[in-house]
Every structure is written in structure tokens, then in C-alpha cells.
Design an enzyme around this catalytic site. Sequence first.
Site, mmCIF file in Angstrom:
data_model
loop_
_atom_site.group_PDB
_atom_site.id
_atom_site.type_symbol
_atom_site.label_atom_id
_atom_site.label_comp_id
_atom_site.label_asym_id
_atom_site.label_seq_id
_atom_site.Cartn_x
_atom_site.Cartn_y
_atom_site.Cartn_z
ATOM 1 C CB SER A 49 -13.616 12.172 35.114
ATOM 2 O OG SER A 49 -12.472 11.411 34.738
ATOM 3 C CG ASP A 338 -14.234 10.201 26.792
ATOM 4 O OD1 ASP A 338 -13.406 9.392 27.254
ATOM 5 O OD2 ASP A 338 -14.832 11.050 27.508
ATOM 6 C CG HIS A 341 -13.694 9.258 30.881
ATOM 7 N ND1 HIS A 341 -13.552 10.426 30.152
ATOM 8 C CD2 HIS A 341 -13.286 9.551 32.139
ATOM 9 C CE1 HIS A 341 -13.083 11.383 30.937
ATOM 10 N NE2 HIS A 341 -12.902 10.878 32.146
#
Length: 363
Positions: A49, A338, A341
Site C-alpha cells: 500500500s 490513518d 499510513h
Amino acid sequence: MKDNTTSWSCSCSSWKLCLLSILLLTETITAVKLPPGFTVPAVMAFGDSIVDTGNNNNVKTVVKCDFQPYGINFEGGVATGRFCDGRVPVDLIAEELGVKSIVPAYLDSNLKPEDLLTGVSFASGGSGYDPITPKLLAVISLEQQLKYFEEYIEKVKNLVGEERKDFILANSLILLVAGSDDLANTYYTLHARPHYDVDSYTTLMADYASDFVTKLYGYGVRRVAVFSAPPIGCVPSQRTLGGGLLRDCAEDYNDASKLFNSKLSKKLDLLRQTLLGIKSIYIDIYNPLSDIIQYPAKYGFGVANKGCCGTGALEVAVLCNKVTSSVCSDVFSHVFWDSYHPTEKTYKAIVKPLMVKYVNQFV
């Protein structure tokens, strides 16, 4: 900053002349000072990600972020599928090298042929070196990412021919960013490798990483920037899960990251001795991110132990949404967007010094 290739693609009357213009443009505008004769035609990414720019939008998985509040600081406030408030490292690195400011996802339905020539991301949020890791969350494995890369190579060959295709593969900068989900999800949270201790599991990860770089080499790739694992125990969600009542950094998680990193670095050293012409460079992001987390004020941050989305303690992907999650009043004061991340501001604080530190090693 907008991607300069867009306006060029619109103004060229000849397709071949257009391609040539794009190539000339992207090889001459740079933000970081490059070594003499150093050419980077494209930037590409594999992994998880941290460098997924929207591939998971096209996958049936809960690991998605193509909705608000993700992307609130992206151009136009669009949620592109980047796990961030704005751009991610592959975008910023491509910009630093003067290639382009936005690296599209390979599976983006709006992908244009010219995008291929300056690089795409094959990464998938939730993926990892361990083949079990992507299966747990139904995301794109590194093996499948390589299959997409094979498709990519054929498309580039059809666009510009064999010789230019080989040049792009050999001179582009390839980012490999994985390992976090192996440790945070597969090993510690879901315990999907019950018969492995930390030492044997980190060896497994390092072996898979080495094998992946070797496979890239077989396709003609020569410049590979392999990111270390971060201080995963200091990520907000891992503080919540493993840091006790006070949500301290989970030091056993951090120790696992450091153990993996030491093995990964040695593997890459070995590859440089055995694979002729490869520039497989170990990129230490553990220490830069750790320093930001420990001394946030030094970098202009105020909050390092919680994300900006929701409570900041657990919200990530589908749990970070505009219906059930509020957004902090000042994104730029937060190290993390978040619970997993970093924010674009954090990535920027890390990327530029990294480019200055490592760019000469790719010559």
C-alpha cells in the site's frame, strides 16, 4: 504540480513524434541533482500500500481507499486509491527525478499508452513477500504483479520497439516496497505462520525478497531500490494492538523489522556480487521514519502516535470513511494519515533526503 506529459500528448499531431517529445521531456527536467549522464526514463513500483496508486480499486477486497476522506490533499481532492491524504512515495520519487509527478496504477482503466513509457505502479495494498500475506486479504500477490509486468513489457515493446524497451527496463528506477504487511498482519496479528519464530520468518521474507529482485533482473531490470521495513511497532494501529494500555511502540515488532532489514541488506549485497550489472540498493526508511516519530517537532509535526482519520488508533482502509470517521483539524500536524499510513507531508520529509543519499549508487 501537474504531469507535463498530458499537455504534450494533446499537442502532438504525430504519435511517434509525441512519444519522442515525452521521452525528451521526462529525461531533462529534474528536481534532485542527478549524476552526469544519469538517465531515468521511467519509475515503477512493486509491493504494498505504500506505493499502490490505485490497483486495489480493481480488486475484490476490503483493502480499498477509493473514497473520501482519502485523497483530500491530492490534486482536485480525488480519492485515487492511494492510501494517503495525497501522493505516495512512488509519485514523489518520480517527481524528484524529473519523470512526472503522478505515477498511475497499471490497472487504471484510464491508463494511456504514453503513461507506460514513464512508469506505472503494479503494487497492491495488503500484499507482501510471503505468498500467504496477499491471500489473507485477497489482494494482488507479488507473483501476479510480475505477470502484469510481463504484459507491460510486451506493450512497451509494441509501442517503441525492442531496443527502446530494453533501454527503459535497464535504466528505469524500480521500487520494491513490502514487508510491513508480512510482519503486522501475517505474523503478529493473524498468526498465519504458527510454526515460524521471528528469526525463521524474517529469513523467509528476505529469501522471497531476494528471489523477486533476481526475477526482475531476468526481465532486464538493473536499478532496483528495495525499501527496508519501517518501525512497524510505532505505527498507530500496531501501538494499539501491541503497545499496551499506554500505546507505546511495540518494541518486539520493531525488533522484527530490524532483524528483517539486516537480512535484506545482506541479501542485496550478495546479489550485487552475483548478478552482473545490477544496482540493487537497500533503502533504509526505518531510521528516518523512526526519527520523525520520536522527534516530530523537529520536522514540523505535532502528533506522531495517532492517525488523522477518526480516532487515529485503528481506522484504516474501509474503516476510514467520511460516514463514520471524522478528519483531524490539521492534517499537516500529523505524521500518520490513518492508523497505518503516513501523510504526504511525512513522505516528503523522507523522500528528498533519501534521493540525495542514494541517487549516486544507481549510476
